[in-house]
Design an enzyme around this catalytic site. Structure first.
Site, PDB file in Angstrom:
ATOM      1  N   SER A 101       0.831  -1.196   0.000  1.00  0.00           N
ATOM      2  CA  SER A 101       0.000   0.000   0.000  1.00  0.00           C
ATOM      3  C   SER A 101       0.876   1.262   0.000  1.00  0.00           C
ATOM      4  O   SER A 101       1.657   1.478  -0.921  1.00  0.00           O
ATOM      5  CB  SER A 101      -0.964  -0.041   1.181  1.00  0.00           C
TER       6      SER A 101
ATOM      7  N   ASP B  60      -9.595  -5.264  -4.678  1.00  0.00           N
ATOM      8  CA  ASP B  60      -8.901  -4.081  -4.163  1.00  0.00           C
ATOM      9  C   ASP B  60      -9.200  -2.895  -5.078  1.00  0.00           C
ATOM     10  O   ASP B  60      -8.995  -2.968  -6.296  1.00  0.00           O
ATOM     11  CB  ASP B  60      -7.399  -4.354  -4.112  1.00  0.00           C
TER      12      ASP B  60
ATOM     13  N   HIS C 280      -7.769  -5.614  -0.447  1.00  0.00           N
ATOM     14  CA  HIS C 280      -6.536  -4.887  -0.144  1.00  0.00           C
ATOM     15  C   HIS C 280      -5.796  -5.528   1.037  1.00  0.00           C
ATOM     16  O   HIS C 280      -6.393  -5.794   2.086  1.00  0.00           O
ATOM     17  CB  HIS C 280      -6.896  -3.436   0.182  1.00  0.00           C
TER      18      HIS C 280
END
Length: 318
Positions: free
Chosen positions: A163, A259, A291
């Site tokens: 991320s 995601d 995610h």
């Protein structure tokens, strides 16, 4: 209590709440665990200060059965959390790094960096670069940390992040390749897991005005208020005219079907291929997952499969 103290200036659920008086309330990612020996993975860890001026540490991980002066690939890990939550010392990342270090037989350096909104970008980038330079200072085996002096193979360095951490890993590879090369370090590859990239242009898999795009854009405004917006190359690397100068020879991009950042990972890979960068690129797409699913469900079949893919990438298998 004065009512003004409880007035919310910004809120990014479920991550963070910022009050008008400057207080910051982190809603996730606040738990930490100390370094330890993990008997399940046979990995030992310890915390070492790399930036005394900012009181920042890295957490080092080393397989317990490493022989004296045995050289191992170096993995530098940048945690996620939107640049504003989580640390290198959270139980989630501690468990993940133990498993990865054991599976890949590497030495890992998990970087703690200053977080927004108290320290907006480029603070996290600056800290991460300082950490990389600290790692590189052990090249001649005369650095301050014995584990790196004795066991680090500087010909095989990998940068990995999830991320926001993937955003940092890309940024560090760009800095290494185009701006301020670390001559004593060979960054062989980077691993970008569910990278936090965004952009003004609507791409495949995105819809104008979607809550997810609004979330990504609003978060970026908070963590990097000095930027031009989501067209900034820091959040949209496809806008970087120097993308072809990425400072590594191999890239692994990991995305997942559910995601909301999936399209950005694919788009990054497409633009990197067309940038003039001549390295090897692999995109792995996990169906039915969201995610950073591997951090929340580390023992599920697809998380296990993802771990194997990362280990294979590091060890040049398959």
């Amino acid at each position: 209590m004065d009512s003004t103290n409880s007035e919310v200036a910004h809120e990014i659920p479920p991550m963070i709440r910022i009050y008008k008086d400057g207080r910051v309330e982190r809603l996730l990612g606040t738990e930490t665990v100390p370094p330890s020996f993990d008997p399940k993975t046979n990995v030992e860890s310890k915390d070492v200060v790399y930036s005394p001026e900012n009181n920042l540490s890295v957490r080092l991980y080393l397989p317990k059965n490493t022989h004296q002066n045995q050289k191992l690939p170096i993995l530098v890990y940048f945690h996620g959390g939107g640049f504003c939550i989580e640390t290198a010392f959270s139980p989630t990342y501690h468990c993940y790094l133990n498993s990865l270090v054991s599976g890949a037989n590497i030495i890992a350096v998990s970087v703690d960096y200053r977080r927004a909104p108290e320290h907006c970008l480029p603070a996290a980038y600056n800290d991460s670069w300082t950490a990389l330079k600290w790692v590189a200072s052990h090249f001649d085996q005369k650095g301050p940390e014995d584990w790196l002096n004795h066991h680090a193979n500087f010909d095989r360095v990998f940068l990995y992040g999830d991320s926001a951490g993937a955003n940092i890993a890309h940024r560090m590879a760009m800095k290494h390749g185009h701006e301020e090369k670390l001559d004593v370090v060979n960054v062989e590859g980077i691993i970008l897991c569910h990278p936090y990239f965004c952009g003004h242009e609507i791409i495949a898999g995105e819809t104008s005005g979607s809550r997810n795009r609004e979330f990504a854009g609003k978060l970026w405004q908070i963590v990097c208020p000095s930027s031009s917006g989501v067209d900034d190359p820091w959040i949209d690397p496809t806008k970087d005219p120097n993308l072809g100068g990425l400072g590594c020879s191999r890239v692994q991009v990991i995305v997942s079907e559910k995601d909301f950042l999936r399209g950005r990972g694919w788009y990054y890979a497409e633009k990197l291929r067309g940038s003039g960068w001549s390295g090897d690129l692999e995109v792995i797409d996990f169906k039915g997952e969201d995610h950073v699913f591997h951090l929340f469900k580390p023992t599920c079949d697809k998380a296990v499969a993802m771990m194997k893919k990362v280990v294979s990438f590091i060890n040049l298998e398959g």
